[in-house]
Motif scaffolding. Structure first.
Motif, PDB file in Angstrom:
ATOM      1  N   THR A 120      17.647   4.382  -2.737  1.00  0.00           N
ATOM      2  CA  THR A 120      18.166   2.879  -2.433  1.00  0.00           C
ATOM      3  C   THR A 120      17.910   2.319  -1.802  1.00  0.00           C
TER       4      THR A 120
ATOM      5  N   THR B  93      21.359   9.600  -3.540  1.00  0.00           N
ATOM      6  CA  THR B  93      20.984   8.217  -4.260  1.00  0.00           C
ATOM      7  C   THR B  93      21.302   6.475  -3.012  1.00  0.00           C
ATOM      8  N   ARG B  94      21.932   6.963  -2.124  1.00  0.00           N
ATOM      9  CA  ARG B  94      21.939   5.863  -1.160  1.00  0.00           C
ATOM     10  C   ARG B  94      20.886   5.483  -0.450  1.00  0.00           C
TER      11      ARG B  94
ATOM     12  N   GLN C  85      23.700  10.369   1.334  1.00  0.00           N
ATOM     13  CA  GLN C  85      24.196  10.843  -0.118  1.00  0.00           C
ATOM     14  C   GLN C  85      22.614  10.662  -0.701  1.00  0.00           C
TER      15      GLN C  85
ATOM     16  N   ALA D  41      27.405   6.347   5.238  1.00  0.00           N
ATOM     17  CA  ALA D  41      26.039   5.605   3.893  1.00  0.00           C
ATOM     18  C   ALA D  41      25.271   6.377   3.654  1.00  0.00           C
TER      19      ALA D  41
ATOM     20  N   THR E  54      29.254   1.021  -1.103  1.00  0.00           N
ATOM     21  CA  THR E  54      28.930   1.813   0.161  1.00  0.00           C
ATOM     22  C   THR E  54      27.963   1.049   0.699  1.00  0.00           C
TER      23      THR E  54
ATOM     24  N   THR F 161      27.316   3.095 -11.571  1.00  0.00           N
ATOM     25  CA  THR F 161      26.924   3.855 -10.431  1.00  0.00           C
ATOM     26  C   THR F 161      26.138   2.995  -9.257  1.00  0.00           C
ATOM     27  N   MET F 162      25.008   2.066  -9.481  1.00  0.00           N
ATOM     28  CA  MET F 162      24.576   1.591  -8.457  1.00  0.00           C
ATOM     29  C   MET F 162      25.838   0.717  -7.652  1.00  0.00           C
TER      30      MET F 162
ATOM     31  N   HIS G 152      27.129   2.488  -5.380  1.00  0.00           N
ATOM     32  CA  HIS G 152      26.384   2.525  -4.235  1.00  0.00           C
ATOM     33  C   HIS G 152      25.982   1.546  -3.121  1.00  0.00           C
TER      34      HIS G 152
END
Length: 118
Positions: free
Chosen positions: A21, A17-18, A15, A12, A55, A48-49, A52
């Protein structure tokens, strides 16, 4: 914590962006951040958020709490701690001196906020 749970958590975070975040949520503990604000701060569309965050939540790394019309997301630091401890168990084949530099490097970054501001 077991091997499969650790792999899911690491996947998770594997990536960009994750990972951004999650790091942002850790910075904002214990207050958390609304999903829409997270999308704005990370500069991704809200849908998209949402994917993420789903996930990250399935991996147990974040949790969302509904407050009125918003969902406030927070990092699950207990779960993250469990992942890190799983990785460090039996560190260096039981030779504690090999892990000492790693533990030393981690210690200053994790000082409580009150101590950091003094």
């Amino acid at each position: 914590m077991d091997e499969i749970q650790t792999i899911v958590a690491l996947a998770a975070l594997a990536q960009s962006t994750r990972l951004r975040t999650f790091r942002l949520l850790v910075e904002r503990e214990p207050d958390g951040i609304a999903a829409g604000e997270l999308a704005r701060l990370v500069d991704v569309p809200q849908n998209t958020m949402s994917a993420h965050l789903s996930t990250l939540a399935q991996a147990g790394l974040v949790r969302g709490d509904r407050q009125s019309r918003s969902i406030i997301y927070r990092a699950d630091l207990d779960r993250f701690r469990a992942v890190m401890l799983y990785l460090l168990q039996d560190c260096c084949g039981g030779n504690a001196s090999l892990c000492a530099p790693l533990i030393s490097d981690l210690t200053p970054c994790c000082a409580p906020r009150e101590a950091q501001t003094r």
